[in-house]
Design an enzyme around this catalytic site. Sequence first.
Site, PDB file in Angstrom:
ATOM      1  N   ASP A 207       0.820  -1.215   0.000  1.00 20.55           N
ATOM      2  CA  ASP A 207       0.000   0.000   0.000  1.00 20.55           C
ATOM      3  C   ASP A 207       0.854   1.265   0.000  1.00 20.55           C
ATOM      4  O   ASP A 207       0.320   2.370   0.010  1.00 20.55           O
ATOM      5  CB  ASP A 207      -0.921  -0.010   1.228  1.00 20.55           C
ATOM      6  CG  ASP A 207      -1.944   1.112   1.213  1.00 20.55           C
ATOM      7  OD1 ASP A 207      -2.521   1.376   0.147  1.00 20.55           O
ATOM      8  OD2 ASP A 207      -2.162   1.741   2.266  1.00 20.55           O
ATOM      9  N   SER A 231      -6.883   5.283   0.093  1.00 17.66           N
ATOM     10  CA  SER A 231      -7.189   3.972  -0.477  1.00 17.66           C
ATOM     11  C   SER A 231      -8.652   3.631  -0.205  1.00 17.66           C
ATOM     12  O   SER A 231      -9.159   3.830   0.908  1.00 17.66           O
ATOM     13  CB  SER A 231      -6.296   2.892   0.144  1.00 17.66           C
ATOM     14  OG  SER A 231      -4.933   3.190  -0.055  1.00 17.66           O
ATOM     15  N   GLN A 281      -5.682  -1.851  -6.710  1.00 20.87           N
ATOM     16  CA  GLN A 281      -6.206  -0.949  -5.695  1.00 20.87           C
ATOM     17  C   GLN A 281      -6.909   0.223  -6.372  1.00 20.87           C
ATOM     18  O   GLN A 281      -6.479   0.676  -7.439  1.00 20.87           O
ATOM     19  CB  GLN A 281      -5.077  -0.415  -4.809  1.00 20.87           C
ATOM     20  CG  GLN A 281      -5.537   0.491  -3.678  1.00 20.87           C
ATOM     21  CD  GLN A 281      -4.375   0.971  -2.828  1.00 20.87           C
ATOM     22  OE1 GLN A 281      -3.729   1.950  -3.146  1.00 20.87           O
ATOM     23  NE2 GLN A 281      -4.109   0.259  -1.735  1.00 20.87           N
TER      24      GLN A 281
END
Length: 288
Positions: A207, A231, A281
Amino acid sequence: MTNPAESLVALLDLEQIEVNIFRGRSPQESFQRVFGGQVAGQALVAAGRTTDGERPVHSLHAYFLRPGRPGVPIVYQVERVRDGRSFTTRRVTAVQQGRTIFNLTASFHKPEQGGFEHQLPPAREVPAPESLPTVADEIREHLGALPEQLERMARRQPFDIRYADRLRWTPEEVKGAEPRSAVWMRAVGPLGDDPWVHTCALTYASDMTLLDAVRLPVEPLWGPRGFDMASLDHAMWFHRPFRADEWFLYDQESPIATGGRGLARGRIYDLRGRLLVSVVQEGLFRAL
């Protein structure tokens, strides 16, 4: 001072407070919200703690629902959805101060032999990691010295990150840039020999830079920001065993950004060019 890699291992070592319930630390940082990779990594640890340990995780799908508060512990509640002959499924809910901030579903697969294998090669060749400067060194080169806050962050950073392409610093340099980025990464110190620790550490790292690919055509990655980003969801597929304290290449691209959201996908390779993990993502982008 504690080695940042050791701090990462400690961060991923959850406290069990009841059957299927775990508590994770959330360090007091200067950021407004908890780093999403921390929550994903800790949630995967919680899921794995409720399995027999004989089945590696092969995929996870997660949603970031609310920003977590730094310095406040996070409780992870695990639901044992399925224990089949070949697959195990767990659903994890992360709760902070009575509010759900994150959901994760993870699937574990008993290792077995397939009838065939294939893999597309990496999309491009990049310089070797040792030939590239660290992010901190690139910033020092540009600014002369790291600002105090960035210096503290660099000392605590558990991963060595090196961009395959030099950082852009001005709007003129960004103009016309493709939505693609590639970084070499590895933990800054040994993580031990437990494969599960390496899996959860890489989940943490996944991430860190993925949404860079969305931002590249819009603004420099470092310096004043014109957009806030967060996110929204995160998915990973684990293909082969790996060590997160050895160099891996995170090749990232953004096929589309529209409606205030940007989609990014990444492929993680080892030094031999073997595909280890696939990541997708979506992030939210709002002008400041």
